[in-house]
Design a protein around this motif. Sequence first.
Motif: not given
Length: 391
Positions: A273-283, A3-6
Amino acid sequence: MPLAASLPPSLFRSYSFLSGFKPKTHTLFPLPCYALECVPSHCLCTRLSLRPFFEHLRHEPLRRTLGVTLSTAAAAGVVSPNPGATVSTMSKKKARRDSPEGILRHQLGLCSKSGDLAQALRLYDEARAAATSLSVHHFNILLYLCSSSADPVGLERGFQIYRQMGLDGVAPNEATFTSVARLAAAKEDPDLAFDLVKQMSSAGIPPKLRSFGPALFGFCKKGDVQKAHEVEAYMASSGIEPDEAELAALLELNVRKGRGEGVYRLLHRMRVTVRRVSGSTAEIIESWFGSEVAEEVGLDKWDVRKVKEEMVKGGGGWHGQGWLGRGRWNVGRTEMDGSGVCQQCGEKLTCIDIDPVETEDFANSLAKLASQREVRADFMRFKVCVYTLLY
């Protein structure tokens, strides 16, 4: 399946920011399949009288064979030796359903599904007037509906019901404390919500992740960094791991307060813990790297050899030495091509190893799973082989 984790945005300055967010490989182990054996249909007729059946059997050997088969099944517990016991159990269940407590439970359940707080409170008042005994399940439905209400009257009724629950001597459970903590959070009292979590632990009731939410989000909303991190520490001592929502709330609080060390720590915790974050967290992350505070935090000088050594120890993805360098971050959104090359900065994502702690956990989990499937005394040597392969 790898799984890509970026992160959605590509964040970089003079060195790769994405290198701190490493991919994770999940391995699917084959699980055993268990065959379900069907019980013969004649063995399920526990409530039917078999006497007329035997009287109409004219073939003596067949009658004896069936008699022995059914007797053996009854002795094995397949056929109930006392059909009347089943009838009695069903009668008791029906009596409970038709009792005032059972009817109230059913009606409150319907109110919970429809979110009808007004009807639930009417049923509660009628039950109190009729001296109907309420269980913890009744109280939990009422408290849940009250905690979900935005009406101050509903919130106040929730606290009244909770106090009445104590007067009636009904022992609360985790759902009770969590609902009352939500009532406290709705009244903007995160201190009370946190105190309820502590009361839960003191009563020997293990809290869940949802139990900490009202206090944690309440302190983050108020901007109380110290108490928010006290809740985080209490979660850790209780063996509770936060999800993305909790970590994002803490991260946003630290970004808002300009706390570089706190942001650094939470980003790395989110990486694990999360590896791949949601859009709101990326903001939230973008807002940090676009801030003036982010330009100023960081070391002017650092030990390059130490950084390289720590990166090797950490699996190649991070060094844990804090922010290195100062200056403005270049923040942008981009995509990776099929070979993993960033379309904006031209850097290529590299495959990194899991860190030593994850390696230890993986080896222990794999050895435990294997030892449960194999009971030979020497099978724990398998763990040594795992370590050899991993290292």
